[in-house]
Design a protein around this motif. Structure first.
Motif, mmCIF file in Angstrom:
data_model
loop_
_atom_site.group_PDB
_atom_site.id
_atom_site.type_symbol
_atom_site.label_atom_id
_atom_site.label_comp_id
_atom_site.label_asym_id
_atom_site.label_seq_id
_atom_site.Cartn_x
_atom_site.Cartn_y
_atom_site.Cartn_z
ATOM 1 N N LEU A 153 1.244 -1.515 -0.009
ATOM 2 C CA LEU A 153 -0.028 -0.237 -0.009
ATOM 3 C C LEU A 153 1.244 1.347 0.352
ATOM 4 O O LEU A 153 0.663 2.297 -0.979
ATOM 5 N N ALA A 154 1.312 1.499 0.741
ATOM 6 C CA ALA A 154 2.661 2.496 1.077
ATOM 7 C C ALA A 154 3.571 2.778 -0.236
ATOM 8 O O ALA A 154 3.279 3.673 -1.212
ATOM 9 N N SER A 155 3.499 1.789 -0.936
ATOM 10 C CA SER A 155 4.638 2.068 -2.550
ATOM 11 C C SER A 155 3.936 1.753 -3.424
ATOM 12 O O SER A 155 4.025 3.154 -4.223
ATOM 13 N N ALA A 156 2.882 2.107 -3.458
ATOM 14 C CA ALA A 156 1.859 2.087 -4.714
ATOM 15 C C ALA A 156 0.968 3.534 -4.218
ATOM 16 O O ALA A 156 1.078 4.359 -4.993
ATOM 17 N N ARG A 157 0.845 4.111 -3.039
ATOM 18 C CA ARG A 157 0.249 5.565 -3.239
ATOM 19 C C ARG A 157 1.930 6.305 -3.460
ATOM 20 O O ARG A 157 1.385 7.096 -4.016
ATOM 21 N N ALA A 158 3.045 6.205 -2.995
ATOM 22 C CA ALA A 158 4.268 6.642 -3.209
ATOM 23 C C ALA A 158 3.923 6.817 -4.865
ATOM 24 O O ALA A 158 4.474 7.948 -4.971
#
Ligand code: BG6
Length: 474
Positions: A153-158
């Protein structure tokens, strides 16, 4: 429709995806007369692995010869090849790529569209996007971004943020080539154009759903990509979840991109976050000996899981998803198991002869694919014995495949036309990583399985009281 004139830039042009799918696919589109009247294809890669124009043409020739549907020869090949050039690009020095794009635009004349295809691993994506922005190559351009989109989730958001500082969402095409497969598009026709099926497509009539994509191939030397990715990210949270979206969505108001994607995203919103106890991770014996693989690797080469959709249509209906490498067969099969009517009126022997198999609708989306309805009939003879029968619709036998496009071909064409219907959106992708989060946090240990088998035994427990449709003989 034919797209307007275009310059297509493939970042990662020396990689596996470009070789297997993009270059052969573009050549097929050119031969089918589906590319614009004027187009140029520019290969790009960091300077350390860059090619010159001639070497890139030779590379493309080899790729098409090995993976294309038609041999790269004659006038058609020479014409295609003449449109290929190469432009190296590094974050610090995008100069050669800028020069190649400007040169291609000059050669075409007017203001051709610019389409970037980022055929690079998820970890490299944001830096290529920033580079394109800084190089002035993003303005009015469209971008195709490969799956998996981020790794959590964090890398997709970034990544979404990084992309949105450079490209407006209407110009972002997150590709999932399964959505470009003919038979997947046909799920919409099958479900929503048929009064025979539409009314039974819900929890009242369907007991469970299987989305099963075993692959016979192993990782085929792709250790570098696969070690950091694994089957869950490579296949499940991407291709198989997207299929699930099509199988489970409510009827969209129209088939345009906004309606379709909104309905798919609603399904994703209703997915229960994964329960790691309902996930099997497998690793084929010998994987750890593959060149480039960590000898203690915990990367899964098979993943299977049980999912639930908490909405009015599907509550209580388990969805089983499975995919893996080095399995017995390569197949693409969606199976809907239907609830059984009360069979009491039939003598026990009759019921037993039905072998616990009930009505199923089996969508086999190997290109070109089949759709099979399986039901029970009386076996001829003096006794009432029930037996399996089936009705099969066979794409290849029913239509010529002359106009059929492969997933990538269809989707690259759609991106040039600006049609986002079969691409994923930022919200949907982020939700899928949210659903995946519990598994990514505490993955169960990988279980070994023999190459060429149907995976570890625990797969059978996972699906109880149902059984896997594949292998068909069982
Ligand atoms: C790709 C995966 O997206 O899909 C590969 O990265 C996989 O690992 C491939 O083999 C399968 O695609 P298809 O269309 O051959 O089923």
């Amino acid at each position: 429709p034919t797209p307007d004139d275009h310059v297509i830039v493939i970042s990662g042009a020396t990689g596996d995806l470009a070789r297997r799918k993009l270059l052969p696919g573009l050549y097929h589109l050119a031969r089918a007369g589906l590319l614009p009247g004027h187009y140029r294809i520019i290969g790009s890669a960091p300077a350390a692995v860059a090619l010159n124009d001639d070497a890139f043409r030779a590379h493309a020739h080899e790729a098409v010869a090995e993976f294309g549907r038609t041999k790269p020869e004659g006038r058609e090949w020479r014409e295609f090849e003449s449109r290929l050039t190469f432009g190296a690009a590094d974050p610090e020095d995008p100069g050669p790529l800028i020069a190649a794009v400007r040169e291609a635009e000059r050669a075409i004349g007017g203001t051709p569209g610019l389409l970037h295809h980022l055929a690079v691993p998820p970890q490299a994506c944001a830096s290529v996007v920033r580079m394109l922005g800084a190089a002035g190559l993003a303005q009015d351009a469209r971008v195709i971004v490969e799956k998996p989109f981020g790794t959590d989730l964090a890398s997709a958001r970034a990544l979404n943020q990084a992309i949105h500082t450079v490209f407006d969402e209407s110009r972002v095409f997150r590709i999932d080539h399964f959505l470009g497969k003919e038979s997947v598009d046909n799920i919409l026709a099958l479900r929503f154009a048929n009064g025979l099926l539409e009314p039974v497509w819900n929890r009242d009539h369907i007991s469970h759903v299987q989305i099963d994509v075993p692959e016979h191939i192993d990782i085929q030397g792709r250790a570098h990509f696969f070690e950091g990715t694994g089957t869950f990210r490579d296949m499940i949270v991407t291709h198989l979840f997207q299929l699930l979206g099509f199988i489970a969505m409510e009827p969209p108001a129209t088939l345009d991109a906004n309606s379709l994607r909104a309905e798919k995203d609603k399904v994703f919103q209703s997915l229960r976050p994964l329960d790691p106890a309902r996930v099997v991770r497998g690793q084929y014996a010998g994987y750890r000996d593959e060149p480039g693989v960590d000898p203690a690797s915990d990367t899964e080469t098979l993943a299977a899981l049980r999912l639930e959709i908490d909405n009015w249509r599907w509550a209580g209906v388990p969805f089983y998803l499975r995919s893996g490498k080095a399995l017995a067969e390569s197949r693409h099969v969606i199976t809907l198991g239907f609830r059984e009517p009360p069979l009491r009126m039939f003598p026990l022997a009759a019921r037993e002869s039905a072998d616990g198999r009930h009505n199923e609708l089996v969508i086999d989306f190997d290109d070109p694919g089949t759709i099979t309805a399986r039901f029970l009939v009386k076996q001829p003879g003096p006794d009432m014995r029930l037996t399996q029968a089936e009705m099969v619709f066979d794409y290849a036998g029913s239509f010529t495949q002359d106009h059929a496009l492969e997933g990538y071909e269809r989707l690259i064409l759609d991106a040039m036309l600006g049609d986002q219907s079969l691409f994923t959106d930022a919200a949907g992708i982020e939700r899928l990583w949210e659903v995946a989060a519990p598994l990514l946090q505490s993955p169960p240990p990988v279980e070994p399985y023999a190459p060429g088998s149907w995976g570890p035994d625990s797969l059978r427990h996972l699906i109880r009281p149902h059984r896997w449709h594949l292998p068909e003989a069982s």
